[in-house]
Design a protein around this motif. Structure first.
Motif, PDB file in Angstrom:
ATOM      1  N   ALA A 107       0.847  -1.090  -0.008  1.00  0.00           N
ATOM      2  CA  ALA A 107      -0.001  -0.158  -0.010  1.00  0.00           C
ATOM      3  C   ALA A 107       1.042   1.299   0.043  1.00  0.00           C
ATOM      4  CB  ALA A 107      -0.916   0.120   1.178  1.00  0.00           C
ATOM      5  N   GLU A 108       0.209   2.420  -0.510  1.00  0.00           N
ATOM      6  CA  GLU A 108       0.992   3.747  -0.430  1.00  0.00           C
ATOM      7  C   GLU A 108       0.509   4.657   0.525  1.00  0.00           C
ATOM      8  OE1 GLU A 108      -1.074   5.668  -4.376  1.00  0.00           O
ATOM      9  OE2 GLU A 108       0.924   4.531  -4.679  1.00  0.00           O
ATOM     10  N   ASP A 109      -0.556   4.265   0.986  1.00  0.00           N
ATOM     11  CA  ASP A 109      -1.248   5.413   2.081  1.00  0.00           C
ATOM     12  C   ASP A 109      -1.679   4.638   3.324  1.00  0.00           C
ATOM     13  OD1 ASP A 109      -4.420   4.803   2.015  1.00  0.00           O
ATOM     14  OD2 ASP A 109      -3.692   4.498   0.054  1.00  0.00           O
ATOM     15  N   ALA A 110      -1.914   5.429   4.617  1.00  0.00           N
ATOM     16  CA  ALA A 110      -2.221   4.877   5.708  1.00  0.00           C
ATOM     17  C   ALA A 110      -3.393   4.038   5.838  1.00  0.00           C
ATOM     18  CB  ALA A 110      -1.850   5.811   6.866  1.00  0.00           C
ATOM     19  N   LEU A 111      -4.480   4.685   5.218  1.00  0.00           N
ATOM     20  CA  LEU A 111      -5.697   3.906   5.553  1.00  0.00           C
ATOM     21  C   LEU A 111      -5.910   2.719   4.711  1.00  0.00           C
ATOM     22  CD1 LEU A 111      -8.671   4.461   6.773  1.00  0.00           C
ATOM     23  CD2 LEU A 111      -9.268   5.709   4.667  1.00  0.00           C
ATOM     24  N   THR A 112      -5.554   2.556   3.530  1.00  0.00           N
ATOM     25  CA  THR A 112      -5.225   1.496   2.749  1.00  0.00           C
ATOM     26  C   THR A 112      -4.493   0.224   3.414  1.00  0.00           C
ATOM     27  OG1 THR A 112      -5.580   2.505   0.937  1.00  0.00           O
ATOM     28  CG2 THR A 112      -5.023   0.343   0.410  1.00  0.00           C
ATOM     29  N   ALA A 113      -3.415   0.910   3.879  1.00  0.00           N
ATOM     30  CA  ALA A 113      -2.575  -0.297   4.572  1.00  0.00           C
ATOM     31  C   ALA A 113      -3.361  -0.671   5.907  1.00  0.00           C
ATOM     32  CB  ALA A 113      -1.415   0.436   5.032  1.00  0.00           C
ATOM     33  N   LEU A 114      -3.828   0.091   6.701  1.00  0.00           N
ATOM     34  CA  LEU A 114      -4.521  -0.535   7.899  1.00  0.00           C
ATOM     35  C   LEU A 114      -5.386  -1.539   7.855  1.00  0.00           C
ATOM     36  CD1 LEU A 114      -4.077   0.024  10.859  1.00  0.00           C
ATOM     37  CD2 LEU A 114      -6.117   1.455  10.677  1.00  0.00           C
ATOM     38  N   SER A 115      -6.478  -1.508   6.739  1.00  0.00           N
ATOM     39  CA  SER A 115      -7.226  -2.335   6.560  1.00  0.00           C
ATOM     40  C   SER A 115      -6.747  -3.572   5.676  1.00  0.00           C
ATOM     41  CB  SER A 115      -8.561  -2.101   5.653  1.00  0.00           C
ATOM     42  OG  SER A 115      -8.170  -1.428   4.499  1.00  0.00           O
ATOM     43  N   ALA A 116      -5.698  -3.245   4.853  1.00  0.00           N
ATOM     44  CA  ALA A 116      -5.079  -4.361   3.936  1.00  0.00           C
ATOM     45  C   ALA A 116      -4.298  -5.507   4.846  1.00  0.00           C
ATOM     46  CB  ALA A 116      -4.336  -3.876   2.908  1.00  0.00           C
ATOM     47  N   ILE A 117      -3.585  -4.794   5.770  1.00  0.00           N
ATOM     48  CA  ILE A 117      -2.759  -5.472   6.709  1.00  0.00           C
ATOM     49  C   ILE A 117      -3.486  -6.517   7.608  1.00  0.00           C
ATOM     50  CG2 ILE A 117      -1.382  -5.451   8.840  1.00  0.00           C
ATOM     51  CD1 ILE A 117      -0.068  -2.657   7.579  1.00  0.00           C
ATOM     52  N   ALA A 118      -4.962  -6.027   8.040  1.00  0.00           N
ATOM     53  CA  ALA A 118      -5.841  -6.892   8.720  1.00  0.00           C
ATOM     54  C   ALA A 118      -6.033  -8.072   7.943  1.00  0.00           C
ATOM     55  CB  ALA A 118      -6.967  -6.122   9.330  1.00  0.00           C
ATOM     56  N   THR A 119      -6.496  -8.049   6.749  1.00  0.00           N
ATOM     57  CA  THR A 119      -7.046  -8.964   5.777  1.00  0.00           C
ATOM     58  C   THR A 119      -6.107  -9.908   5.222  1.00  0.00           C
ATOM     59  OG1 THR A 119      -7.433  -7.484   3.950  1.00  0.00           O
ATOM     60  CG2 THR A 119      -9.171  -7.626   5.400  1.00  0.00           C
ATOM     61  N   SER A 120      -4.668  -9.339   4.985  1.00  0.00           N
ATOM     62  CA  SER A 120      -3.672 -10.184   4.477  1.00  0.00           C
ATOM     63  C   SER A 120      -3.026 -11.014   5.261  1.00  0.00           C
ATOM     64  CB  SER A 120      -2.666  -9.062   4.041  1.00  0.00           C
ATOM     65  OG  SER A 120      -1.816  -8.683   5.218  1.00  0.00           O
ATOM     66  N   GLY A 121      -3.247 -11.089   6.636  1.00  0.00           N
ATOM     67  CA  GLY A 121      -2.807 -12.032   7.401  1.00  0.00           C
ATOM     68  C   GLY A 121      -1.413 -11.897   7.650  1.00  0.00           C
ATOM     69  N   ALA A 122      -1.039 -10.594   7.515  1.00  0.00           N
ATOM     70  CA  ALA A 122       0.548 -10.209   7.595  1.00  0.00           C
ATOM     71  C   ALA A 122       1.036 -10.370   9.170  1.00  0.00           C
ATOM     72  CB  ALA A 122       0.756  -8.731   7.403  1.00  0.00           C
ATOM     73  N   HIS A 123       2.322 -10.840   9.270  1.00  0.00           N
ATOM     74  CA  HIS A 123       2.943 -11.071  10.687  1.00  0.00           C
ATOM     75  C   HIS A 123       3.872  -9.770  10.680  1.00  0.00           C
ATOM     76  CE1 HIS A 123       2.440 -15.105   8.817  1.00  0.00           C
ATOM     77  NE2 HIS A 123       1.751 -15.171   9.926  1.00  0.00           N
ATOM     78  N   VAL A 124       4.476  -9.019   9.687  1.00  0.00           N
ATOM     79  CA  VAL A 124       4.921  -7.797   9.786  1.00  0.00           C
ATOM     80  C   VAL A 124       4.626  -6.712   8.833  1.00  0.00           C
ATOM     81  CG1 VAL A 124       7.391  -7.228   9.266  1.00  0.00           C
ATOM     82  CG2 VAL A 124       7.075  -9.574  10.088  1.00  0.00           C
ATOM     83  N   ALA A 125       4.524  -5.730   9.225  1.00  0.00           N
ATOM     84  CA  ALA A 125       4.565  -4.626   8.406  1.00  0.00           C
ATOM     85  C   ALA A 125       5.719  -3.823   8.484  1.00  0.00           C
ATOM     86  CB  ALA A 125       3.439  -3.602   8.988  1.00  0.00           C
ATOM     87  N   VAL A 126       6.267  -3.331   6.953  1.00  0.00           N
ATOM     88  CA  VAL A 126       7.333  -2.636   6.906  1.00  0.00           C
ATOM     89  C   VAL A 126       6.662  -1.184   6.377  1.00  0.00           C
ATOM     90  CG1 VAL A 126       9.411  -2.315   5.619  1.00  0.00           C
ATOM     91  CG2 VAL A 126       8.778  -4.518   6.270  1.00  0.00           C
ATOM     92  N   VAL A 127       6.813  -0.287   7.100  1.00  0.00           N
ATOM     93  CA  VAL A 127       6.671   1.001   7.056  1.00  0.00           C
ATOM     94  C   VAL A 127       7.243   2.199   6.754  1.00  0.00           C
ATOM     95  CG1 VAL A 127       5.054   2.806   8.086  1.00  0.00           C
ATOM     96  CG2 VAL A 127       4.398   0.217   8.444  1.00  0.00           C
ATOM     97  N   ASP A 128       7.269   3.055   5.775  1.00  0.00           N
ATOM     98  CA  ASP A 128       7.876   4.211   5.507  1.00  0.00           C
ATOM     99  C   ASP A 128       7.153   5.269   6.176  1.00  0.00           C
ATOM    100  OD1 ASP A 128       9.661   6.010   4.526  1.00  0.00           O
ATOM    101  OD2 ASP A 128       9.032   6.164   2.522  1.00  0.00           O
ATOM    102  N   LEU A 129       8.016   6.361   6.605  1.00  0.00           N
ATOM    103  CA  LEU A 129       7.318   7.480   7.476  1.00  0.00           C
ATOM    104  C   LEU A 129       6.337   8.503   6.386  1.00  0.00           C
ATOM    105  CD1 LEU A 129       9.753   8.486  10.267  1.00  0.00           C
ATOM    106  CD2 LEU A 129       7.659   6.711  10.080  1.00  0.00           C
ATOM    107  N   ARG A 130       7.081   8.548   5.170  1.00  0.00           N
ATOM    108  CA  ARG A 130       6.139   9.342   4.155  1.00  0.00           C
ATOM    109  C   ARG A 130       5.404   8.519   3.100  1.00  0.00           C
ATOM    110  NH1 ARG A 130       8.788  13.069  -0.724  1.00  0.00           N
ATOM    111  NH2 ARG A 130       7.085  13.931  -1.270  1.00  0.00           N
ATOM    112  N   LEU A 131       4.146   8.834   3.528  1.00  0.00           N
ATOM    113  CA  LEU A 131       3.203   8.071   2.596  1.00  0.00           C
ATOM    114  C   LEU A 131       2.217   9.191   1.708  1.00  0.00           C
ATOM    115  CD1 LEU A 131       1.830   5.888   5.394  1.00  0.00           C
ATOM    116  CD2 LEU A 131       3.657   5.314   3.627  1.00  0.00           C
ATOM    117  N   THR A 132       1.534   8.755   0.618  1.00  0.00           N
ATOM    118  CA  THR A 132       0.707   9.478  -0.108  1.00  0.00           C
ATOM    119  C   THR A 132      -0.540  10.175   0.698  1.00  0.00           C
ATOM    120  OG1 THR A 132      -0.659   7.639  -0.842  1.00  0.00           O
ATOM    121  CG2 THR A 132       1.197   8.408  -2.228  1.00  0.00           C
ATOM    122  N   GLU A 133      -0.890   9.563   1.775  1.00  0.00           N
ATOM    123  CA  GLU A 133      -1.939  10.136   2.696  1.00  0.00           C
ATOM    124  C   GLU A 133      -1.669   9.450   3.876  1.00  0.00           C
ATOM    125  OE1 GLU A 133      -6.112  10.289   1.263  1.00  0.00           O
ATOM    126  OE2 GLU A 133      -5.428  10.143  -0.767  1.00  0.00           O
ATOM    127  N   GLY A 134      -1.943  10.428   4.905  1.00  0.00           N
ATOM    128  CA  GLY A 134      -1.409  10.000   6.332  1.00  0.00           C
ATOM    129  C   GLY A 134      -0.023   9.729   6.496  1.00  0.00           C
TER     130      GLY A 134
END
Length: 135
Positions: free
Chosen positions: A41-68
Motif C-alpha cells: 500500500a502507499e497510504d495509511a488507511l489502505t494499509a491499515l485495512s489491508a494488513i488486517a485482511t492479508s494475514g501479515a505478520h510484519v508491516a514494513v512502513v515508510d514514514l512518508r506516505l501518499t496520505e496519512g
C-alpha cells in the motif's frame, strides 16, 4: 534445494509511497527463504485495512506516505493489531523521528539508505523465530 513445505512463511506487508522503491524492497524480502510479501500500500488507511485482511505478520512502513503518516500508521497498528511486528524503513532518520516511532510502538527502525541490510537481517531473524515457535 527444494523449499520445506512444513516451514511456516513469514507474511510481510509493505507500506511505501514510491512504487519503484516498493518493488525493490519486495524483491529483496521475497529473496529471503520463507518470506512472502502478501500485500502493498502507499497510504495509511489502505494499509491499515489491508494488513488486517492479508494475514501479515510484519508491516514494513515508510514514514512518508501518499496520505496519512507512517508514524500514525505504526501507532494504530500497535493499538489495533498488536501481533503485527512493525518495522520502520525510512530516509527520515533524525532523532525526533526515531523517538516518535518508538513512542508509537515501532518494533524496529532502520535507515533505508544505510541500514537496509540490517533490515533484511531482521526479517531473516523473524523467519527463524517463527520457525522455532512453530516446532
Amino acid at each position: 534445494m527444494k523449499a520445506d513445505l512444513t516451514r511456516p512463511k513469514l507474511h510481510v506487508f509493505l507500506v511505501e509511497d514510491a512504487a519503484p522503491v516498493r518493488r525493490r524492497i519486495a524483491e529483496a524480502f521475497s529473496a529471503i527463504a520463507d518470506v512472502s510479501v502478501v500485500g502493498e500500500a502507499e497510504d495509511a488507511l489502505t494499509a491499515l485495512s489491508a494488513i488486517a485482511t492479508s494475514g501479515a505478520h510484519v508491516a514494513v512502513v515508510d514514514l512518508r506516505l501518499t496520505e496519512g503518516s507512517g508514524i500514525e500508521l505504526v501507532a494504530r497498528l500497535s493499538h489495533e493489531q498488536p501481533s503485527v511486528v512493525t518495522v520502520v524503513l525510512t530516509n527520515h532518520v533524525a532523532a525526533p523521528f526515531r523517538a516518535a516511532c518508538q513512542r508509537a510502538g515501532a518494533d524496529f527502525f532502520f535507515d533505508k539508505t544505510s541500514e537496509f541490510d540490517a533490515a533484511c537481517h531482521t526479517i531473516e531473524a523473524l523467519v527463524k523465530e517463527r520457525a522455532h515457535a512453530a516446532r
